[in-house]
Design an enzyme around this catalytic site. Sequence first.
Site, short mmCIF file in Angstrom:
data_model
loop_
_atom_site.label_atom_id
_atom_site.label_comp_id
_atom_site.label_asym_id
_atom_site.label_seq_id
_atom_site.Cartn_x
_atom_site.Cartn_y
_atom_site.Cartn_z
N SER A 52 0.89 -1.32 0.06
CA SER A 52 0.08 0.00 0.01
C SER A 52 1.00 1.10 -0.11
O SER A 52 1.97 1.15 0.64
CB SER A 52 -1.11 0.12 1.34
OG SER A 52 -1.46 1.14 1.39
N LYS A 75 1.95 -3.76 6.76
CA LYS A 75 2.38 -3.96 5.41
C LYS A 75 3.89 -3.92 5.27
O LYS A 75 4.53 -4.31 4.32
CB LYS A 75 1.57 -2.77 4.54
CG LYS A 75 0.01 -3.19 4.24
CD LYS A 75 -0.06 -4.05 3.37
CE LYS A 75 -1.58 -4.89 3.29
NZ LYS A 75 -1.81 -5.98 2.61
N TYR A 90 -2.12 -1.21 10.63
CA TYR A 90 -2.42 -1.68 9.32
C TYR A 90 -1.12 -1.34 8.48
O TYR A 90 -0.50 -2.47 7.93
CB TYR A 90 -3.55 -1.36 8.82
CG TYR A 90 -3.87 -1.32 7.37
CD1 TYR A 90 -3.96 -2.71 6.55
CD2 TYR A 90 -3.43 -0.38 6.31
CE1 TYR A 90 -4.01 -2.83 5.48
CE2 TYR A 90 -3.49 -0.36 5.27
CZ TYR A 90 -3.86 -1.64 4.61
OH TYR A 90 -3.45 -2.21 3.24
P1 NAD Z 1 -11.07 -7.06 1.11
O1 NAD Z 1 -11.21 -6.84 2.31
O2 NAD Z 1 -12.26 -6.58 0.05
O3 NAD Z 1 -10.35 -8.27 0.66
C1 NAD Z 1 -9.46 -9.02 1.28
C2 NAD Z 1 -10.10 -10.36 1.32
O4 NAD Z 1 -9.16 -11.20 2.21
C3 NAD Z 1 -11.63 -10.58 2.17
O5 NAD Z 1 -12.49 -11.37 1.23
C4 NAD Z 1 -11.20 -11.32 3.50
O6 NAD Z 1 -12.27 -12.00 3.62
C5 NAD Z 1 -9.98 -12.15 3.00
N1 NAD Z 1 -9.13 -12.37 4.12
C6 NAD Z 1 -8.73 -11.67 5.13
N2 NAD Z 1 -7.89 -12.37 6.03
C7 NAD Z 1 -7.97 -13.56 5.52
C8 NAD Z 1 -7.29 -14.84 6.04
N3 NAD Z 1 -6.71 -14.86 7.19
N4 NAD Z 1 -7.61 -16.06 5.35
C9 NAD Z 1 -8.05 -16.12 4.23
N5 NAD Z 1 -8.84 -14.93 3.84
C10 NAD Z 1 -8.69 -13.59 4.28
O7 NAD Z 1 -9.73 -5.88 0.93
P2 NAD Z 1 -9.26 -5.33 -0.40
O8 NAD Z 1 -9.71 -3.88 -0.88
O9 NAD Z 1 -9.67 -6.27 -1.80
O10 NAD Z 1 -7.84 -5.42 -0.49
C11 NAD Z 1 -6.98 -6.31 -1.08
C12 NAD Z 1 -5.62 -6.06 -0.42
O11 NAD Z 1 -5.03 -5.10 -1.01
C13 NAD Z 1 -5.24 -6.17 1.05
O12 NAD Z 1 -4.09 -6.82 1.13
C14 NAD Z 1 -5.13 -4.76 1.14
O13 NAD Z 1 -4.31 -4.41 2.35
C15 NAD Z 1 -4.59 -4.24 0.09
N6 NAD Z 1 -4.94 -2.75 -0.39
C16 NAD Z 1 -6.08 -2.34 -0.43
C17 NAD Z 1 -6.25 -1.05 -0.51
C18 NAD Z 1 -7.78 -0.32 -0.72
O14 NAD Z 1 -7.85 0.77 -0.50
N7 NAD Z 1 -8.66 -1.37 -0.94
C19 NAD Z 1 -5.32 0.00 -0.77
C20 NAD Z 1 -3.95 -0.70 -0.52
C21 NAD Z 1 -3.76 -2.07 -0.48
C1 WQD Z 2 -9.37 9.53 0.98
C2 WQD Z 2 -9.88 11.04 1.39
C3 WQD Z 2 -10.07 11.52 3.82
C4 WQD Z 2 -13.89 9.57 4.17
C5 WQD Z 2 -6.70 4.72 3.00
C6 WQD Z 2 -5.87 3.91 3.82
C7 WQD Z 2 -4.61 3.56 3.04
C8 WQD Z 2 -4.96 2.80 1.91
C9 WQD Z 2 -5.76 3.65 1.06
C10 WQD Z 2 -5.00 0.52 2.19
C11 WQD Z 2 -8.93 11.51 2.71
C12 WQD Z 2 -11.20 11.87 2.89
C13 WQD Z 2 -12.68 10.22 3.60
C14 WQD Z 2 -14.74 10.43 4.48
C15 WQD Z 2 -13.57 12.30 3.82
N1 WQD Z 2 -5.59 1.54 2.25
N2 WQD Z 2 -12.33 11.38 3.52
N3 WQD Z 2 -14.71 12.04 4.38
O1 WQD Z 2 -6.87 8.21 3.42
O2 WQD Z 2 -6.20 7.80 1.32
O3 WQD Z 2 -6.28 5.52 2.87
O4 WQD Z 2 -7.17 3.98 1.76
O5 WQD Z 2 -3.75 0.28 2.13
O6 WQD Z 2 -3.94 2.66 4.06
O7 WQD Z 2 -5.39 4.55 4.93
O8 WQD Z 2 -8.29 6.79 1.57
O9 WQD Z 2 -10.50 6.59 1.09
O10 WQD Z 2 -10.02 6.87 3.55
O11 WQD Z 2 -9.68 8.74 2.17
O12 WQD Z 2 -13.24 13.57 3.91
O13 WQD Z 2 -15.91 10.10 5.07
O14 WQD Z 2 -11.13 11.14 1.73
O15 WQD Z 2 -9.71 12.48 4.56
O16 WQD Z 2 -8.47 12.51 2.12
P1 WQD Z 2 -7.05 6.98 2.14
P2 WQD Z 2 -9.77 7.02 2.23
#
Ligand code: NAD
Ligand code: WQD
Length: 345
Positions: free
Chosen positions: A125, A154, A150
Amino acid sequence: MQVLVTGGLGYIGSHTSVLLLEKGYDVVIVDDLSNSNEKVLKNIFKITNKTPAFEKIDLKERESVSKLFKNYNFDGIIHFAAHKSVNESILYPKKYFQNNIGSLENIIDEIKLLKNPINFIFSSSCTVYGQADSMPINETFKLKKAESPYGQSKRKCEEILESVIESGHCFKNITLRYFNPVGAHPTSIIGELPTGVPENLVPYITQTAIGKRDFLTVFGNDYNTKDGTCIRDYIHIMDLAEVHISCLEKLTDVNDDNYFKVYNVGSGKGTSVLELISLFENVNQLKLNYKIGKRRNGDVIVAYADSTKIKDELNWSTKYSLENALETAWKWELNLKTNEQRNQN
Ligand code: NAD
Ligand code: WQD
């Protein structure tokens, strides 16, 4: 080619699984359903006419992971499974370290037993950069202490992956630092399914627009940015899903048994919260009820990616616009409501 997709029923995993199936990969989804629903399997079938193998396994359980690797012969692994709520991680840090780091360690223990190097893609991330000193952020930027458990989990996972390579084990890894994925599949059959009150901006916007939430709070408009609100790099979920195919192809092609690359995955464009709201209103022809509120603790002010490295080395680039992401996110929310109403009748 058989690909293990951990967390394959989640948001990013389900969209990637669809593309993998469409490209002819043999997909095995592992998910413990902690943040997803088995119905997603049916929805994947509706789009692709294919049903991937599904194993309901908690990757924290060592024995289950061992059994999984005995039963299949994976050529590639895309490791999405993790808990991802920043707020929850602050309340329950141990849960995040145990799951996010523990699951990866269990998989790596199995990989070390394999005869041939496996192609492995890890979901990291942009959170590992913290508040970067300048923009856009490239992969050479110094990583900062993540604000949340979190984020720390990562960062630790990235270190573990690097140490596997350094220890000389045959292992081909691409670590992807995603920026902010948004939007849904063009069919509206799969999309983001947040449980409880969404933390992320776009699901909060769509839930407000549909009436599930009264109003959206904009977290601060007194930052030193063009309109006072925070700036992020929003990337279409379909573009993000596509990256994983490019990575798998690259990993399959390279002969280096100790291949290790880290890439940013973003659109390269910074969008403020107010700009995003206005875009959402325009593309979907509606008005959003929102108020300006206090800053959210731990928010970085600005984060957007320099994605030149992945563009140059993997020939990947974004195809979808932010407008399209916001249109599909809204259609997905409407579709969810239709399905909920159908289930009630
Ligand atoms: P999500 O929660 O929608 O998907 C994750 C899936 O993993 C879920 O279906 C959950 O049930 C499963 N899971 C969690 N722990 C598990 C375990 N111990 N065994 C088996 N399954 C398990 O999340 P996402 O948004 O699809 O994110 C996917 C990956 O990308 C994650 O590693 C997350 O940290 C990373 N990521 C997400 C974002 C975002 O904003 N969505 C941003 C950056 C990184
Ligand atoms: C986006 C912008 C908020 C909600 C998160 C995780 C990060 C990564 C990506 C996984 C920000 C603003 C939000 C609301 C708002 N995930 N906001 N009102 O902050 O970039 O990061 O998702 O790895 O680890 O922290 O994303 O979608 O939460 O927020 O004003 O109700 O929207 O302040 O500026 P963010 P977000």
